[in-house]
Design a protein around this motif. Sequence first.
Motif, PDB file in Angstrom:
ATOM      1  N   TYR A  91     -17.084  -9.410  -1.485  1.00  0.00           N
ATOM      2  CA  TYR A  91     -16.315  -8.541  -0.943  1.00  0.00           C
ATOM      3  C   TYR A  91     -15.571  -8.681   0.236  1.00  0.00           C
ATOM      4  O   TYR A  91     -14.322  -8.359   0.145  1.00  0.00           O
ATOM      5  CB  TYR A  91     -17.033  -7.032  -0.850  1.00  0.00           C
ATOM      6  CG  TYR A  91     -16.465  -5.848  -0.641  1.00  0.00           C
ATOM      7  CD1 TYR A  91     -15.831  -5.318  -1.641  1.00  0.00           C
ATOM      8  CD2 TYR A  91     -16.383  -5.420   0.841  1.00  0.00           C
ATOM      9  CE1 TYR A  91     -15.071  -3.981  -1.139  1.00  0.00           C
ATOM     10  CE2 TYR A  91     -15.559  -4.139   1.054  1.00  0.00           C
ATOM     11  CZ  TYR A  91     -15.203  -3.445   0.063  1.00  0.00           C
ATOM     12  OH  TYR A  91     -14.364  -2.359   0.074  1.00  0.00           O
ATOM     13  N   ARG A 154      -6.159  -6.811  -5.748  1.00  0.00           N
ATOM     14  CA  ARG A 154      -6.884  -7.749  -4.704  1.00  0.00           C
ATOM     15  C   ARG A 154      -8.332  -7.929  -5.407  1.00  0.00           C
ATOM     16  O   ARG A 154      -8.921  -6.941  -5.675  1.00  0.00           O
ATOM     17  CB  ARG A 154      -7.155  -6.811  -3.416  1.00  0.00           C
ATOM     18  CG  ARG A 154      -7.951  -7.598  -2.452  1.00  0.00           C
ATOM     19  CD  ARG A 154      -7.940  -6.420  -1.207  1.00  0.00           C
ATOM     20  NE  ARG A 154      -8.521  -7.212  -0.040  1.00  0.00           N
ATOM     21  CZ  ARG A 154      -8.834  -6.951   1.069  1.00  0.00           C
ATOM     22  NH1 ARG A 154      -7.737  -5.793   1.615  1.00  0.00           N
ATOM     23  NH2 ARG A 154      -9.239  -7.524   2.092  1.00  0.00           N
ATOM     24  N   ASP A 302      -2.532  -5.263  -1.543  1.00  0.00           N
ATOM     25  CA  ASP A 302      -3.229  -4.144  -1.150  1.00  0.00           C
ATOM     26  C   ASP A 302      -2.653  -3.194  -0.129  1.00  0.00           C
ATOM     27  O   ASP A 302      -2.678  -3.548   0.928  1.00  0.00           O
ATOM     28  CB  ASP A 302      -4.810  -4.683  -0.807  1.00  0.00           C
ATOM     29  CG  ASP A 302      -5.583  -3.487  -0.352  1.00  0.00           C
ATOM     30  OD1 ASP A 302      -5.130  -2.185  -0.664  1.00  0.00           O
ATOM     31  OD2 ASP A 302      -6.863  -3.732  -0.027  1.00  0.00           O
ATOM     32  N   PRO A 303      -2.364  -1.992  -0.658  1.00  0.00           N
ATOM     33  CA  PRO A 303      -1.379  -1.107   0.105  1.00  0.00           C
ATOM     34  C   PRO A 303      -2.342  -0.521   1.496  1.00  0.00           C
ATOM     35  O   PRO A 303      -1.798  -0.283   2.398  1.00  0.00           O
ATOM     36  CB  PRO A 303      -1.176   0.012  -0.495  1.00  0.00           C
ATOM     37  CG  PRO A 303      -1.899  -0.022  -1.763  1.00  0.00           C
ATOM     38  CD  PRO A 303      -2.084  -1.644  -2.063  1.00  0.00           C
ATOM     39  N   ALA A 304      -3.654  -0.612   1.159  1.00  0.00           N
ATOM     40  CA  ALA A 304      -4.530  -0.160   2.105  1.00  0.00           C
ATOM     41  C   ALA A 304      -4.573  -1.121   3.475  1.00  0.00           C
ATOM     42  O   ALA A 304      -5.016  -0.670   4.544  1.00  0.00           O
ATOM     43  CB  ALA A 304      -5.782   0.195   1.701  1.00  0.00           C
ATOM     44  N   PHE A 306      -1.765  -2.391   5.051  1.00  0.00           N
ATOM     45  CA  PHE A 306      -0.822  -2.029   5.516  1.00  0.00           C
ATOM     46  C   PHE A 306      -0.665  -1.177   6.899  1.00  0.00           C
ATOM     47  O   PHE A 306      -1.589  -0.161   6.774  1.00  0.00           O
ATOM     48  CB  PHE A 306       0.432  -1.673   4.781  1.00  0.00           C
ATOM     49  CG  PHE A 306       1.198  -2.483   3.905  1.00  0.00           C
ATOM     50  CD1 PHE A 306       1.200  -4.057   4.164  1.00  0.00           C
ATOM     51  CD2 PHE A 306       1.424  -2.197   2.479  1.00  0.00           C
ATOM     52  CE1 PHE A 306       1.674  -4.937   3.116  1.00  0.00           C
ATOM     53  CE2 PHE A 306       1.813  -2.997   1.604  1.00  0.00           C
ATOM     54  CZ  PHE A 306       2.145  -4.481   1.821  1.00  0.00           C
ATOM     55  N   HIS A 307      -0.639  -1.623   8.148  1.00  0.00           N
ATOM     56  CA  HIS A 307      -0.755  -0.764   9.132  1.00  0.00           C
ATOM     57  C   HIS A 307      -2.168  -0.612   9.618  1.00  0.00           C
ATOM     58  O   HIS A 307      -2.312   0.178  10.672  1.00  0.00           O
ATOM     59  CB  HIS A 307      -0.081   0.525   9.015  1.00  0.00           C
ATOM     60  CG  HIS A 307       1.262   0.465   8.182  1.00  0.00           C
ATOM     61  ND1 HIS A 307       2.440  -0.232   8.581  1.00  0.00           N
ATOM     62  CD2 HIS A 307       1.860   1.129   7.197  1.00  0.00           C
ATOM     63  CE1 HIS A 307       3.669  -0.154   7.566  1.00  0.00           C
ATOM     64  NE2 HIS A 307       3.055   0.766   6.965  1.00  0.00           N
ATOM     65  N   LYS A 308      -3.047  -1.110   8.916  1.00  0.00           N
ATOM     66  CA  LYS A 308      -4.351  -0.866   9.273  1.00  0.00           C
ATOM     67  C   LYS A 308      -4.930  -1.415  10.761  1.00  0.00           C
ATOM     68  O   LYS A 308      -5.258  -0.802  11.509  1.00  0.00           O
ATOM     69  CB  LYS A 308      -5.427  -1.558   8.332  1.00  0.00           C
ATOM     70  CG  LYS A 308      -6.991  -1.420   8.292  1.00  0.00           C
ATOM     71  CD  LYS A 308      -7.623  -2.089   7.300  1.00  0.00           C
ATOM     72  CE  LYS A 308      -7.914  -3.625   8.140  1.00  0.00           C
ATOM     73  NZ  LYS A 308      -8.721  -4.410   7.119  1.00  0.00           N
ATOM     74  N   ARG A 311       0.869  -1.961  12.825  1.00  0.00           N
ATOM     75  CA  ARG A 311       1.791  -1.544  12.294  1.00  0.00           C
ATOM     76  C   ARG A 311       3.018  -2.549  11.656  1.00  0.00           C
ATOM     77  O   ARG A 311       3.396  -3.313  12.717  1.00  0.00           O
ATOM     78  CB  ARG A 311       2.601  -0.346  13.127  1.00  0.00           C
ATOM     79  CG  ARG A 311       3.801   0.178  12.517  1.00  0.00           C
ATOM     80  CD  ARG A 311       4.005   1.651  12.943  1.00  0.00           C
ATOM     81  NE  ARG A 311       2.863   2.398  12.099  1.00  0.00           N
ATOM     82  CZ  ARG A 311       3.041   3.200  11.068  1.00  0.00           C
ATOM     83  NH1 ARG A 311       3.816   2.538  10.167  1.00  0.00           N
ATOM     84  NH2 ARG A 311       1.879   3.730  10.638  1.00  0.00           N
TER      85      ARG A 311
ATOM     86  N   ILE B  60      -4.096   5.711   6.561  1.00  0.00           N
ATOM     87  CA  ILE B  60      -4.804   4.461   5.979  1.00  0.00           C
ATOM     88  C   ILE B  60      -6.031   5.072   5.208  1.00  0.00           C
ATOM     89  O   ILE B  60      -6.368   4.366   4.268  1.00  0.00           O
ATOM     90  CB  ILE B  60      -5.331   3.756   7.500  1.00  0.00           C
ATOM     91  CG1 ILE B  60      -4.252   3.319   8.395  1.00  0.00           C
ATOM     92  CG2 ILE B  60      -6.045   2.425   6.877  1.00  0.00           C
ATOM     93  CD1 ILE B  60      -3.181   2.527   7.659  1.00  0.00           C
ATOM     94  N   LEU B  63      -5.068   5.759   1.970  1.00  0.00           N
ATOM     95  CA  LEU B  63      -4.747   4.573   0.934  1.00  0.00           C
ATOM     96  C   LEU B  63      -6.006   3.789   0.667  1.00  0.00           C
ATOM     97  O   LEU B  63      -6.224   3.274  -0.452  1.00  0.00           O
ATOM     98  CB  LEU B  63      -4.061   3.641   1.948  1.00  0.00           C
ATOM     99  CG  LEU B  63      -2.464   3.770   2.096  1.00  0.00           C
ATOM    100  CD1 LEU B  63      -1.842   2.820   3.166  1.00  0.00           C
ATOM    101  CD2 LEU B  63      -1.660   3.835   0.860  1.00  0.00           C
ATOM    102  N   GLN B  64      -7.135   3.998   1.485  1.00  0.00           N
ATOM    103  CA  GLN B  64      -8.395   3.230   0.968  1.00  0.00           C
ATOM    104  C   GLN B  64      -8.949   4.188  -0.034  1.00  0.00           C
ATOM    105  O   GLN B  64      -9.712   3.478  -0.994  1.00  0.00           O
ATOM    106  CB  GLN B  64      -9.275   2.907   2.441  1.00  0.00           C
ATOM    107  CG  GLN B  64      -8.758   1.908   3.045  1.00  0.00           C
ATOM    108  CD  GLN B  64      -9.193   1.834   4.651  1.00  0.00           C
ATOM    109  OE1 GLN B  64      -9.577   3.159   5.291  1.00  0.00           O
ATOM    110  NE2 GLN B  64      -9.125   1.055   5.223  1.00  0.00           N
ATOM    111  N   ARG B  67      -7.476   3.566  -3.591  1.00  0.00           N
ATOM    112  CA  ARG B  67      -7.529   2.377  -4.299  1.00  0.00           C
ATOM    113  C   ARG B  67      -8.838   2.408  -5.024  1.00  0.00           C
ATOM    114  O   ARG B  67      -9.288   1.555  -5.748  1.00  0.00           O
ATOM    115  CB  ARG B  67      -7.622   1.224  -3.607  1.00  0.00           C
ATOM    116  CG  ARG B  67      -8.702   1.035  -2.656  1.00  0.00           C
ATOM    117  CD  ARG B  67      -8.207  -0.369  -1.505  1.00  0.00           C
ATOM    118  NE  ARG B  67      -9.401  -0.443  -0.574  1.00  0.00           N
ATOM    119  CZ  ARG B  67      -9.495  -1.610   0.121  1.00  0.00           C
ATOM    120  NH1 ARG B  67      -8.596  -2.538   0.123  1.00  0.00           N
ATOM    121  NH2 ARG B  67     -10.448  -1.569   1.220  1.00  0.00           N
TER     122      ARG B  67
END
Lengths: 562, 93
Positions: A91, A154, A302-304, A306-308, A311, B60, B63-64, B67
Motif C-alpha cells: 500500500y 495509482r 492520484d489527485p489526492a 496534489f497540495h497534500k 502546494r 485534501i 480528494l482522499q 478515491r
Amino acid sequence: MPTNKPTGAQLVISTLKALGVDVLFGYPGGAIMPIYDALAGSGLRHILVRHEQGASFAADSYARATGRVGVCMATSGPGATNLITGIANAYMDSVPVVFITGQVSTHLMGTDGFQEVDFLGLTLPVVKHSWLVRDAAQIPAILARAFAIAKEGRPGPVLVDIPKDVAASFVEASEMGELPAWTPAAPKAEAIEAAKALIEQAQKPLLYIGGGVHMADADAEMRDFVERTGIPFVSTLKGLGTVSTYHDLHLGMLGMHGTRAGNMAVQETDLLIAVGARFDDRATGKLSAFAPHAKVIHFDIDPAEFHKNRRADVAILGDLKLALPALRPTMPDISEWVKLNKANKWQHRFKYDAPGKGVYAPALLKSLSEKAGKKFIVACDVGQHQMWVAQHCEFEQNRAHLTSGGSGAMGYGLPAGMGAKLGLPDHHVVTVSGDGSFMMNIQEMATLRRYGINLKIVLLDNSSLGLVRQWQELFYEENYSEIDLSDNPDFVEVAKAFGLSAFRITQRHEVEGAIDRLLAADAPTLLHVLIDPRENVWPLVPPGASNAEMMEERWDEPIDSY
Amino acid sequence: MSQSIHIEIDRLEGTLLRVLGLIERRGFHIDEIDLYDLGPDTRGLSVRVRPRDAGRNIDILGLQIDRLYGIKRLEQAPERAQTVRPNAEKLSA
C-alpha cells in the motif's frame, strides 16, 4: 453428492488462470483448504513459502519487477495477520498485489471462532479495496475486478476474503463478466500550457523523479523529457534507475541520505518539477524549508497527492505516458545552472578510499553493481545497507531497484529477491541485506533451496542494528540501547544448513574475487561480509532539519577488519 | 470550525467503515453523522468534521474520500461555526 457444478474454490483457481496468473505465493491452513484442494493439479505454479510474510513480500516484489499483478494466499486468523506487514508495504509503495485469504465459515463469523479475525476490518487502512465474499457465484467477477483495481490508476493491494463454506459451496458456473474499461486520464491542455509557461520562465529548473514514473511504465517518456529539455534531475529512493543513474544530469538521490549536490540543487531551484513523487518526509526534510525558492509543477495520477504536503502552482493529473510527451517547452538558457550542478556533483562525489584494510561496504556495493551489468536487480532489506545501495549502486534499468520505501519493512529483502528472481529468471538478482533484517525472514532460504531459485545474497554484517545505532550515536548521546546483535549465529553455517552455498569475507582485498564468485555461482549463494560496526551512512540530514543542514562523512579512524 | 461533507455511497460491505475510518485517520474529528436511504443501492452520508490541527485541509480529505471505491458523489458544504447540539449535555452526562 457428486455434481458437475464447480465449487467457489474451483472458480477461484479457474479465474486466476483466466486472468493470466502464472505464479502465486502462499501458505495453506484450515479455512483456505477448499482453495488449496482445487489448486492441486491445476497447473498454476504455487510457491510454498515458510512464513506468510515471506509470501506477501515475494508477491510484492514479483509485481514490482515484472509490472504484473502479484498474487498471494493465506488462511484465516494468524495466517492472514502474518500478511499485514506485506499488505501495508504494498500500500505504501503503490504495488499491485491481490491477496486472497480464507475466512471461517459464514455461520461462525462473529463468534470468535477458531482462527477467526475480522481481516477485512483489520486491513481497511492499508488496502486500495477489499471484499468479503458472501456468494460463490460472485467470485469470478470479484477477482477480475480486484485485479483491475490493483493495477488501474495509482496501483495498490486488494484483498479478497473468502469464507470456507463459500469456497466449498457448489454454484452454477459463472463468468468474470465484462469489466468496466478504465482509461487513464489524459492531462488537461490548460495545465500543460501553464507548466510550459513556468518552464520557459525558469532559470534554475529541477526534476524530482519519483517511483510513480516506473509504476506508470513511463520511463521512456521520462528519459525523452530529460534529453529534450536538458533539465538536471534528482531521484527519490523509489525513483532511482527510472533515468539511468549514470546520466550526466543525475544529481543523485535527494533527502535524508541524499547527495549534497542533489539537496543543494533542491534548495536553489526556482522551479521544481515533481513527477510521480509524493513529497515524502524522508525526501523533503523540514517541509517549510524544502525547495524554498521554487514554484512547483506536480505530475501525478492520484489527485489526492496534489497540495497534500506542498502546494503546487500547476498540478497535472493524468497518465505520465501522455502528459510527459505533451509538455514541450522552448527551453530557456539554463547552461549556467547545469554547469553549477555538475560542478557540485563532482566536488561532492562519493569517495571510496576509506583508510584501513577492512571491507568498506559502499565500495563493495559500487563494485557489485558495476560487475553485475545491465541485467542487475537489487532487492534491498532495510537499514544502513539499504541506504548504501541507494547511494552507491548504479541502475540503468527501470524496476531494477526493489526496496521497501514508504513502509521501511525489515525482512523484505530475502523474499523480495525470491519473488523478483521467479519473475525475471534471466536477470542477476541480488538481495542485499543486513544482519538484523536478514534474521526476520531467514526461513525463506528453505524456499530458495526447495525451488532452486538462483538468488544471490550479500549479507552485510555489522553485528548490530546499524541505522538505529547511528542515530543513537548522533542524536541520543551515544546511549546504545538494545542494538547489539553480536550473538548472531554463524550465517555461513546457517545458510549451509538450509542447503545453500555460502562463504565469508572479512578483508578488502577479498571483495573483487568474492563478487565474481557470487555472480558466477549457478545456485542460490550467500556472501557473508563482516563490516565495521562503527561505520555510518553519510551524508545525513538530521530529523526535523532542512535538507540544507547535511552532516558529512568523517574518516577519523581506519575501517579495520572484523 | 467544522464543515459538512455529503457523500453518496454504495450499499456495500465495508463502505461506511472505510469512509469513517479514513476521516479519523487523516486527522479529523467526526462531530455529527447522518445516514439515510437514497435508493436500493445507495445511501446518503452527511458527516460534520473538524480538523485536529491547523495543518489539515478539508479539500485534501475530500480528494482522499473521493478515491475510495463505493463513493458515488461527494460535496462539501460551506464552512460554519461549530454549534452545540441541544442534547449534547445529556450525551456527555
